[in-house]
Design a protein around this motif. Structure first.
Motif, short mmCIF file in Angstrom:
data_model
loop_
_atom_site.label_atom_id
_atom_site.label_comp_id
_atom_site.label_asym_id
_atom_site.label_seq_id
_atom_site.Cartn_x
_atom_site.Cartn_y
_atom_site.Cartn_z
N HIS A 1 36.47 5.18 -11.49
CA HIS A 1 37.67 5.65 -10.98
C HIS A 1 37.51 6.05 -9.47
O HIS A 1 38.08 5.72 -8.39
N ILE B 1 37.85 13.57 -6.15
CA ILE B 1 38.48 12.27 -5.41
C ILE B 1 39.37 13.00 -4.38
O ILE B 1 40.44 13.59 -4.78
N GLU C 1 45.25 4.76 -3.72
CA GLU C 1 45.15 4.17 -4.91
C GLU C 1 46.28 3.75 -5.76
O GLU C 1 46.67 2.67 -6.07
N ALA D 1 39.19 4.19 -6.08
CA ALA D 1 39.97 4.86 -5.33
C ALA D 1 39.18 4.64 -3.80
O ALA D 1 40.11 4.80 -2.75
N LEU E 1 42.66 9.43 -1.11
CA LEU E 1 42.18 8.14 -1.83
C LEU E 1 43.09 8.14 -3.08
O LEU E 1 43.41 6.98 -3.51
N LEU E 2 43.26 9.18 -3.71
CA LEU E 2 44.20 8.87 -4.84
C LEU E 2 45.71 8.30 -4.52
O LEU E 2 46.39 7.52 -5.19
#
Length: 187
Positions: A143, A52, A60, A147, A56-57
């Motif tokens: 997950h 990921i 999130e 994300a 994007l983390l």
């Protein structure tokens, strides 16, 4: 297995068309992606994970964060990072890559072939859904999707902020024309 045979026959049919170069390109795509398609069960067993991207983390954890986004150019830079991770936004004009219809057809056939190979290989895993749950692959997949959705929300939010602050695209939606006033242009 039937899907695999249909996809391969479509690919071979394209090879016989006037699109020889396009078909060769499609065949090269299949060759390049075949390793990932054949090893798809590794994803189901959670032995291989999709990474990921950091952007994007971050999205999130806080999709509405405006720290250090004080200028149009910093908003545009953050949107560019999101575009790199997510691909082009829906408001982006279609790319004029000069490709022929036969090339696009070869790309579609190559994608269908790889999907069929991936499907055929993963169909051999007994109780696949249970294996994915027990291995943690299902949770990781969720997950990844979470994300991606956070990244999409953040990009939309930032374009709205850019539009409110009178920024030109890409710091605002494509087609937005900044007002010619003494308002905040952020540079």
């Amino acid at each position: 297995m039937h899907k695999l045979l249909v996809a391969i026959s479509v690919s071979l049919t394209l090879a016989g068309c006037n699109a020889g170069a396009s078909a060769r390109g499609g065949a090269q795509q299949v060759g390049a992606g075949l390793g990932d398609a054949v090893t798809a069960p590794l994803d189901d067993l959670n032995l291989r994970r999709q990474e990921i991207p950091t952007v994007l983390l971050q999205a999130e954890s806080n999709p509405y964060d405006l720290r250090n986004l004080t200028h149009c150019r910093t908003i545009a830079a953050e949107i560019a990072r999101l575009d790199e991770a997510l691909g082009p936004d829906t408001d982006a004009p279609p790319s004029q890559d000069g490709s022929y219809m036969s090339e696009r057809a070869a790309d579609a056939a190559a994608g269908a072939t790889l999907d069929a190979v991936r499907g055929a290989v993963t169909d051999f895993i007994p109780a696949r859904s249970w294996v994915r749950r027990l291995s943690g692959a299902d949770a990781h997949s969720k997950h990844v999707q979470s994300a991606i959705q956070a990244g999409l929300r953040r990009r939309s939010f930032l374009k709205g902020v850019g539009m409110q602050r009178n920024c030109a695209p890409p710091a605002a939606p494509a087609g937005f024309v900044p007002r010619q006033t003494r308002g905040w242009t952020g540079g």
